[in-house]
Design a protein around this motif. Sequence first.
Motif, PDB file in Angstrom:
ATOM      1  N   ASP A  65       0.855  -1.176   0.000  1.00  0.00           N
ATOM      2  CA  ASP A  65       0.000   0.000   0.000  1.00  0.00           C
ATOM      3  C   ASP A  65       0.902   1.240   0.000  1.00  0.00           C
ATOM      4  OD1 ASP A  65      -1.666   2.191   0.729  1.00  0.00           O
ATOM      5  OD2 ASP A  65      -3.070   0.825   1.686  1.00  0.00           O
ATOM      6  N   VAL A  66       0.826   2.041  -1.050  1.00  0.00           N
ATOM      7  CA  VAL A  66       1.684   3.230  -1.182  1.00  0.00           C
ATOM      8  C   VAL A  66       0.855   4.511  -1.166  1.00  0.00           C
ATOM      9  CG1 VAL A  66       3.508   1.986  -2.398  1.00  0.00           C
ATOM     10  CG2 VAL A  66       1.655   3.061  -3.718  1.00  0.00           C
ATOM     11  N   THR A  67      -0.375   4.430  -0.688  1.00  0.00           N
ATOM     12  CA  THR A  67      -1.284   5.575  -0.710  1.00  0.00           C
ATOM     13  C   THR A  67      -0.686   6.792  -0.025  1.00  0.00           C
ATOM     14  OG1 THR A  67      -3.098   3.970  -0.552  1.00  0.00           O
ATOM     15  CG2 THR A  67      -3.645   6.299  -0.242  1.00  0.00           C
ATOM     16  N   ALA A  68      -0.112   6.591   1.160  1.00  0.00           N
ATOM     17  CA  ALA A  68       0.382   7.716   1.955  1.00  0.00           C
ATOM     18  C   ALA A  68       1.561   8.421   1.310  1.00  0.00           C
ATOM     19  CB  ALA A  68       0.768   7.231   3.347  1.00  0.00           C
ATOM     20  N   GLN A  69       2.254   7.765   0.382  1.00  0.00           N
ATOM     21  CA  GLN A  69       3.430   8.369  -0.239  1.00  0.00           C
ATOM     22  C   GLN A  69       3.070   9.425  -1.288  1.00  0.00           C
ATOM     23  OE1 GLN A  69       5.627   4.275  -0.728  1.00  0.00           O
ATOM     24  NE2 GLN A  69       7.109   5.905  -1.052  1.00  0.00           N
ATOM     25  N   TYR A  70       1.833   9.414  -1.766  1.00  0.00           N
ATOM     26  CA  TYR A  70       1.456  10.310  -2.855  1.00  0.00           C
ATOM     27  C   TYR A  70       0.152  11.030  -2.531  1.00  0.00           C
ATOM     28  CZ  TYR A  70       4.816   7.205  -5.075  1.00  0.00           C
ATOM     29  OH  TYR A  70       5.940   6.474  -5.359  1.00  0.00           O
ATOM     30  N   PRO A  71       0.185  11.948  -1.552  1.00  0.00           N
ATOM     31  CA  PRO A  71      -1.066  12.609  -1.133  1.00  0.00           C
ATOM     32  C   PRO A  71      -1.723  13.408  -2.249  1.00  0.00           C
ATOM     33  CG  PRO A  71       0.859  13.700  -0.183  1.00  0.00           C
ATOM     34  CD  PRO A  71       1.338  12.408  -0.767  1.00  0.00           C
ATOM     35  N   GLU A  72      -0.956  13.923  -3.207  1.00  0.00           N
ATOM     36  CA  GLU A  72      -1.559  14.716  -4.276  1.00  0.00           C
ATOM     37  C   GLU A  72      -2.472  13.883  -5.178  1.00  0.00           C
ATOM     38  OE1 GLU A  72       2.799  14.200  -5.805  1.00  0.00           O
ATOM     39  OE2 GLU A  72       1.625  13.775  -3.983  1.00  0.00           O
ATOM     40  N   LEU A 105      11.331  10.498  -9.938  1.00  0.00           N
ATOM     41  CA  LEU A 105      10.376   9.529  -9.418  1.00  0.00           C
ATOM     42  C   LEU A 105      11.020   8.685  -8.312  1.00  0.00           C
ATOM     43  CD1 LEU A 105       7.630   8.157  -9.492  1.00  0.00           C
ATOM     44  CD2 LEU A 105       8.505   6.656 -11.293  1.00  0.00           C
ATOM     45  N   GLN A 106      12.254   8.266  -8.516  1.00  0.00           N
ATOM     46  CA  GLN A 106      12.936   7.484  -7.492  1.00  0.00           C
ATOM     47  C   GLN A 106      13.111   8.288  -6.208  1.00  0.00           C
ATOM     48  OE1 GLN A 106      16.461   6.344  -9.677  1.00  0.00           O
ATOM     49  NE2 GLN A 106      15.579   4.381 -10.287  1.00  0.00           N
ATOM     50  N   GLN A 107      13.343   9.595  -6.352  1.00  0.00           N
ATOM     51  CA  GLN A 107      13.442  10.440  -5.160  1.00  0.00           C
ATOM     52  C   GLN A 107      12.128  10.453  -4.393  1.00  0.00           C
ATOM     53  OE1 GLN A 107      14.745  14.127  -7.012  1.00  0.00           O
ATOM     54  NE2 GLN A 107      16.852  13.797  -6.358  1.00  0.00           N
ATOM     55  N   ARG A 108      11.009  10.557  -5.114  1.00  0.00           N
ATOM     56  CA  ARG A 108       9.701  10.525  -4.442  1.00  0.00           C
ATOM     57  C   ARG A 108       9.445   9.177  -3.786  1.00  0.00           C
ATOM     58  NH1 ARG A 108       5.204  13.713  -4.867  1.00  0.00           N
ATOM     59  NH2 ARG A 108       4.435  12.282  -3.274  1.00  0.00           N
ATOM     60  N   MET A 109       9.816   8.118  -4.465  1.00  0.00           N
ATOM     61  CA  MET A 109       9.568   6.773  -3.944  1.00  0.00           C
ATOM     62  C   MET A 109      10.359   6.499  -2.675  1.00  0.00           C
ATOM     63  SD  MET A 109       9.518   4.656  -7.557  1.00  0.00           S
ATOM     64  CE  MET A 109       9.300   3.058  -6.774  1.00  0.00           C
ATOM     65  N   SER A 110      11.463   7.234  -2.481  1.00  0.00           N
ATOM     66  CA  SER A 110      12.316   7.007  -1.313  1.00  0.00           C
ATOM     67  C   SER A 110      11.827   7.738  -0.068  1.00  0.00           C
ATOM     68  CB  SER A 110      13.750   7.444  -1.620  1.00  0.00           C
ATOM     69  OG  SER A 110      13.842   8.859  -1.734  1.00  0.00           O
ATOM     70  N   ALA A 116       8.646  14.725   5.022  1.00  0.00           N
ATOM     71  CA  ALA A 116       9.370  14.599   3.764  1.00  0.00           C
ATOM     72  C   ALA A 116       8.400  14.390   2.598  1.00  0.00           C
ATOM     73  CB  ALA A 116      10.367  13.440   3.844  1.00  0.00           C
ATOM     74  N   ILE A 117       7.351  13.613   2.826  1.00  0.00           N
ATOM     75  CA  ILE A 117       6.352  13.385   1.778  1.00  0.00           C
ATOM     76  C   ILE A 117       5.629  14.681   1.432  1.00  0.00           C
ATOM     77  CG2 ILE A 117       4.135  12.268   1.315  1.00  0.00           C
ATOM     78  CD1 ILE A 117       5.219   9.843   2.892  1.00  0.00           C
ATOM     79  N   ALA A 118       5.302  15.470   2.445  1.00  0.00           N
ATOM     80  CA  ALA A 118       4.619  16.750   2.200  1.00  0.00           C
ATOM     81  C   ALA A 118       5.489  17.676   1.362  1.00  0.00           C
ATOM     82  CB  ALA A 118       4.260  17.404   3.530  1.00  0.00           C
ATOM     83  N   HIS A 119       6.778  17.739   1.675  1.00  0.00           N
ATOM     84  CA  HIS A 119       7.682  18.552   0.878  1.00  0.00           C
ATOM     85  C   HIS A 119       7.842  17.973  -0.523  1.00  0.00           C
ATOM     86  CE1 HIS A 119       8.933  20.220   4.828  1.00  0.00           C
ATOM     87  NE2 HIS A 119       9.165  21.303   4.105  1.00  0.00           N
ATOM     88  N   GLY A 120       7.883  16.648  -0.637  1.00  0.00           N
ATOM     89  CA  GLY A 120       8.008  16.010  -1.938  1.00  0.00           C
ATOM     90  C   GLY A 120       6.821  16.277  -2.841  1.00  0.00           C
TER      91      GLY A 120
END
Length: 217
Positions: A65-72, A105-110, A116-120
């Motif tokens: 589940d990767v939902t939280a990594q991509y709030p946008e 994309l790899q930077q976001r995935m990390s 950090a996710i909010a800034h990403g």
Amino acid sequence: MSVHPSSDAPRVLPALSPMLAVIGPPPGPEAEAEYAYETLWNGARVIAHLPGNGSLRLVAGNGMDVTAQYPELQALAALLPGPEAVLDGEIVARDLEGRPSVQRLQQRMSLHHPDAIAHGARDLPVRLMLFDILHLGEPTVHLPYTARRDLLDDLALSGPAVAVPAAWPSMAAEAMEQSTIEGYDGVVAKRLTSPYLPGRRSRDWIKIKHLDSDTNK
């Protein structure tokens, strides 16, 4: 005594793995018209679950589940508030010139910490490219590609974080040229009559790469 779930409770959507393509040459001239051609995104594959209650769940190809990594990407839930749906797509990132960037994309995935996710999401935004529909109120995997594509197009899902990219029926050369212009690795040829085969690799989908593709720069 049996207990009936509340009619307001969201339905449990099917857990479906993505269908996979084989790598190969384009169909020959005699078979070219049997396929549609879509961009080869070279991003992060996800299955999007929308239970129809305003929420979204993103499941990666490995089942995480990767939902939280991509709030946008929660914007998709607002674009499709109902009925319940399961969509197939790929998360992509672009560089400052608008070209695909595997590095960004790899930077976001990390990123995993909430700050950090909010800034990403602000500095390294991603977009979800939706290219198939597996469930819309009822299963659609048995339908041919053309019918599923019509259903997806009719949803008119478009916004800063979500898009349904173009498909080129019977137009391999045009699709390859456009993917070259936009800086992508190639195209995927999808047989017009093919059903969606969850978790299976099939020659109904052929991944056709440019010989000189290099999108990692």
